[in-house]
Design a protein around this motif. Structure first.
Motif, PDB file in Angstrom:
ATOM      1  N   SER A 243       4.674  10.394  -3.393  1.00 29.12           N
ATOM      2  CA  SER A 243       4.218  10.641  -4.852  1.00 29.12           C
ATOM      3  C   SER A 243       3.271   9.320  -5.181  1.00 29.12           C
ATOM      4  O   SER A 243       3.705   7.978  -5.384  1.00 29.12           O
ATOM      5  CB  SER A 243       5.512  10.621  -5.676  1.00 29.12           C
ATOM      6  N   HIS A 244       2.005   9.937  -5.537  1.00 30.09           N
ATOM      7  CA  HIS A 244       1.192   8.849  -5.916  1.00 30.09           C
ATOM      8  C   HIS A 244       1.578   8.166  -7.311  1.00 30.09           C
ATOM      9  O   HIS A 244       1.292   7.275  -7.634  1.00 30.09           O
ATOM     10  CB  HIS A 244      -0.188   9.467  -6.020  1.00 30.09           C
ATOM     11  N   ASN A 245       2.318   9.090  -8.160  1.00 32.28           N
ATOM     12  CA  ASN A 245       2.726   8.733  -9.641  1.00 32.28           C
ATOM     13  C   ASN A 245       3.550   7.648  -9.392  1.00 32.28           C
ATOM     14  O   ASN A 245       3.558   6.810 -10.500  1.00 32.28           O
ATOM     15  CB  ASN A 245       3.239   9.778 -10.350  1.00 32.28           C
TER      16      ASN A 245
ATOM     17  N   TYR B 213      -7.047   0.301  -7.190  1.00 31.96           N
ATOM     18  CA  TYR B 213      -7.405   0.988  -8.353  1.00 31.96           C
ATOM     19  C   TYR B 213      -8.751   0.617  -9.050  1.00 31.96           C
ATOM     20  O   TYR B 213      -9.159   1.295  -9.773  1.00 31.96           O
ATOM     21  CB  TYR B 213      -6.059   0.774  -9.127  1.00 31.96           C
TER      22      TYR B 213
ATOM     23  N   ILE C 227       2.652   5.845   3.318  1.00 29.65           N
ATOM     24  CA  ILE C 227       2.500   5.820   2.148  1.00 29.65           C
ATOM     25  C   ILE C 227       3.417   6.834   1.525  1.00 29.65           C
ATOM     26  O   ILE C 227       3.576   7.835   1.890  1.00 29.65           O
ATOM     27  CB  ILE C 227       0.903   6.009   1.801  1.00 29.65           C
TER      28      ILE C 227
ATOM     29  N   LEU D  32       3.427   5.275  -7.411  1.00 32.27           N
ATOM     30  CA  LEU D  32       2.687   4.040  -7.168  1.00 32.27           C
ATOM     31  C   LEU D  32       2.012   3.395  -8.574  1.00 32.27           C
ATOM     32  O   LEU D  32       1.848   2.311  -8.921  1.00 32.27           O
ATOM     33  CB  LEU D  32       1.737   4.090  -6.101  1.00 32.27           C
ATOM     34  N   LYS D  33       1.509   4.566  -9.264  1.00 31.81           N
ATOM     35  CA  LYS D  33       0.738   4.440 -10.641  1.00 31.81           C
ATOM     36  C   LYS D  33       1.791   3.856 -11.594  1.00 31.81           C
ATOM     37  O   LYS D  33       1.590   2.609 -12.227  1.00 31.81           O
ATOM     38  CB  LYS D  33       0.313   5.501 -11.089  1.00 31.81           C
TER      39      LYS D  33
END
Length: 207
Positions: free
Chosen positions: A10-12, A80, A7, A14-15
């Protein structure tokens, strides 16, 4: 061993991709996220590089998701939604404020003069009274805890369990003795030159 090693860090990113895929637009995603379109484009490109996969096919005026992009979007959308539902369940309802919307005349005559007494009687709550002119249009907005409104079509609300009848009100034109003289009939009121249009409006409102 990290079970989520594939994964992206950076989760950002994916957002940002989720917003692009949901809205099918870099521009609309940028507006929703309050960033520039170029920033959105960079985030999606970085995500593609991190995953070593093409996610979006960029056209001149539109975009399309690749098969991998569609698969990723579906997974993100489900998770989400679950995350949002969980976080919403943690929030405590704001019970400290009570919003009362009311017809302009009722608010000014009955509620606003009593607002101090209401706040003193219920010190744990902040009570806000908002006068409304266009009552039945505001009724459907739902941004209130209590709504006091008037209507000439009460039969439309007879079967609504959340609406309760309070009382009937009557409207009548009023004028001085000097203006009307000895005449008492409506036809005479309509001939008065100084306020003919006003009388027509008032009498029309009375049906």
């Amino acid at each position: 061993m990290n079970p989520y090693s594939n994964i992206p860090y950076s989760h950002n990113a994916l957002k940002v991709f989720e917003a692009v895929a949901r809205l099918m637009s870099f521009t609309m995603a940028a507006k929703e996220l309050h960033v520039t379109q170029s920033a959105v484009s960079r985030q999606v490109k970085q995500l593609e590089d991190d995953l070593n996969a093409s996610l979006v096919i960029r056209g001149h005026r539109s975009i399309q998701l690749t098969l991998k992009g569609q698969a990723l979007y579906e997974v993100l959308g489900r998770n989400y939604a679950s995350l949002q539902s969980l976080l919403d369940s943690w929030k405590e309802p704001d019970a400290s404020k009570i919003v009362i919307r009311a017809a302009l005349s009722f608010a000014t005559r009955a509620l606003l003069p009593k607002i101090q007494q209401l706040n003193e009687r219920f010190p744990s709550y902040e009570i806000a009274v908002i006068p409304v002119i266009d009552e039945e249009e505001s009724l459907g907005k739902g941004d209130y805890d209590l709504f006091v409104f008037t209507t000439r079509n009460s039969e439309n609300y007879e079967n609504d369990p959340e609406i309760f009848f309070m009382r009937e009100e009557y409207m009548a034109p009023v004028c001085t003795q000097q203006l009307i003289g000895d005449r008492r009939d409506i036809e005479h009121l309509l001939t008065l030159p100084s306020c003919t249009q006003l009388w027509i409006i008032l009498i029309g409102a009375l049906g």
